[in-house]
Design an enzyme around this catalytic site. Structure first.
Site, short mmCIF file in Angstrom:
data_model
loop_
_atom_site.label_atom_id
_atom_site.label_comp_id
_atom_site.label_asym_id
_atom_site.label_seq_id
_atom_site.Cartn_x
_atom_site.Cartn_y
_atom_site.Cartn_z
N TYR A 158 0.84 -1.20 0.00
CA TYR A 158 0.00 0.00 0.00
C TYR A 158 0.88 1.26 0.00
CZ TYR A 158 -3.99 2.94 1.48
OH TYR A 158 -4.99 3.89 1.57
N LYS A 162 1.09 3.98 -2.91
CA LYS A 162 0.70 5.37 -2.65
C LYS A 162 1.87 6.34 -2.87
CE LYS A 162 -3.64 4.54 -1.65
NZ LYS A 162 -4.72 4.96 -2.57
P1 NAD Z 1 -13.81 1.55 0.22
O1 NAD Z 1 -13.47 0.13 0.44
O2 NAD Z 1 -14.98 2.17 0.93
O3 NAD Z 1 -14.00 1.85 -1.35
C1 NAD Z 1 -13.14 1.32 -2.30
C2 NAD Z 1 -13.80 1.41 -3.64
O4 NAD Z 1 -12.93 0.83 -4.62
C3 NAD Z 1 -15.13 0.62 -3.71
O5 NAD Z 1 -16.03 1.29 -4.56
C4 NAD Z 1 -14.69 -0.70 -4.34
O6 NAD Z 1 -15.74 -1.39 -4.99
C5 NAD Z 1 -13.66 -0.18 -5.32
N1 NAD Z 1 -12.75 -1.23 -5.78
C6 NAD Z 1 -11.97 -2.06 -5.06
N2 NAD Z 1 -11.30 -2.90 -5.87
C7 NAD Z 1 -11.67 -2.57 -7.14
C8 NAD Z 1 -11.33 -3.06 -8.43
N3 NAD Z 1 -10.48 -4.09 -8.58
N4 NAD Z 1 -11.91 -2.50 -9.50
C9 NAD Z 1 -12.80 -1.49 -9.37
N5 NAD Z 1 -13.15 -0.97 -8.18
C10 NAD Z 1 -12.60 -1.51 -7.08
O7 NAD Z 1 -12.46 2.32 0.57
P2 NAD Z 1 -12.13 3.88 0.78
O8 NAD Z 1 -11.59 4.02 2.14
O9 NAD Z 1 -13.23 4.76 0.32
O10 NAD Z 1 -10.88 4.00 -0.21
C11 NAD Z 1 -10.88 4.76 -1.40
C12 NAD Z 1 -9.47 5.25 -1.68
O11 NAD Z 1 -9.05 6.11 -0.63
C13 NAD Z 1 -8.44 4.13 -1.77
O12 NAD Z 1 -7.53 4.39 -2.81
C14 NAD Z 1 -7.74 4.21 -0.43
O13 NAD Z 1 -6.44 3.74 -0.49
C15 NAD Z 1 -7.79 5.70 -0.19
N6 NAD Z 1 -7.61 6.10 1.22
C16 NAD Z 1 -8.49 5.68 2.17
C17 NAD Z 1 -8.27 6.09 3.48
C18 NAD Z 1 -9.20 5.71 4.59
O14 NAD Z 1 -8.86 5.99 5.77
N7 NAD Z 1 -10.34 5.12 4.33
C19 NAD Z 1 -7.18 6.89 3.80
C20 NAD Z 1 -6.32 7.28 2.79
C21 NAD Z 1 -6.54 6.88 1.50
#
Ligand code: NAD
Length: 258
Positions: free
Chosen positions: A153, A157
């Protein structure tokens, strides 16, 4: 203020969490939305449509270049091309390097990093033709600093922050900008799983595990919300951000200030 009227935003992984929050905020500015992601589509689609936006959905798997190409063609067929590209789809897996399953590593690099290369290379010709475009990469505090157990990850990132800077330089004399948003903890299914795993591992309550996770990393002791990140994406799309290029902006409650 509806400066995205008539423009099209494609948000990968917008069936849930941050992607859904960003899609809703862009839709409020008048953008048509191309949704993508797994799981239930109807409920999130209705949430976006409630803004009055036109919404189309494509279920491309972001780990597959061919399906990404198909999704970009679909966006062009439906709306004429992608003006705002939000690379958001992402997954997580936590294990020390020596225990990290190689197939999990490959999946994280494919979904969290390689997919953004494919969507970006396919979106740029339309943006160059219009001399306007916004590419917003949802990176992470882990695009700026590391945590143990998250090698794939953190590598993905950091990689996407590098891609952001390169694309920003290659488009610097145009009306296209490319920037990254680096959230700290956001309470989405991706993080809820880490909280639940911690509660089970340490035999503590979910509430206690939540408190500990915030205390460990986030001085504000507060989650950032998908709506707040959507607001940041809206700012990147606004004329005020026309010359913001290649930045990785944290929204992390002080995580990376330490
Ligand atoms: P989440 O699990 O709620 O959403 C992830 C989304 O990506 C979902 O819509 C899922 O269906 C989709 N997805 C996963 N694998 C996929 C694939 N192979 N093809 C198409 N779609 C796919 O997670 P989130 O927390 O909303 O994460 C979204 C982004 O934000 C990610 O890139 C994550 O790394 C980043 N992020 C999240 C956080 C956090 O604290 N939640 C912090 C920093 C960054």
């Amino acid at each position: 203020m509806s400066f995205l009227q008539g423009k099209t935003a494609l948000v990968t992984g917008s069936t849930s969490g941050i992607g859904l929050g960003v899609a809703i905020e862009l839709a409020k500015q008048g953008a048509h939305i191309v949704m993508n992601g797994f799981g239930d589509v109807d409920a999130p689609r209705k949430q976006i449509e409630a803004t009055g936006a036109k919404v189309e959905y494509h279920g491309a798997d972001m780990s597959k270049a061919g399906e990404i190409e198909d999704m970009m063609k679909f966006a062009t067929a439906k709306f004429g091309g992608v003006d705002v590209l939000v690379n958001n789809a992402g997954i997580q897996y936590v294990a020390n390097v020596e225990d990290f399953p190689p197939e999990r590593w490959d999946a994280i690099i494919a979904i969290n990093l390689n997919s953004a290369f494919h969507t970006t290379r396919l979106a740029l010709p339309h943006m160059r033709q219009k001399n306007w475009g916004r590419i917003i990469n949802i990176a992470s505090a882990h695009g700026l600093v590391a945590s143990a157990g998250k090698s794939a990850y953190v590598a993905a990132k950091h990689g996407i922050v590098g891609l952001t800077k390169t694309v920003a330089l290659e488009t610097a004399t145009t009306g296209i900008t490319c920037n990254a948003i680096c959230p700290g903890w956001v309470l989405t299914p991706l993080v809820q799983k880490q909280i639940d795993d911690r509660a089970a591992r340490e035999n503590i309550s979910v509430a206690q595990a939540t408190k500990e996770m915030l205390q460990e990393k986030e001085p504000s002791l507060q989650f950032t919300t998908p709506e707040q990140l959507g607001g940041m994406a809206v700012f990147f799309c606004s004329p005020a951000a026309d010359n913001v290029r290649g930045q990785a902006w944290a929204h992390d409650g002080g995580w990376t200030a330490q």
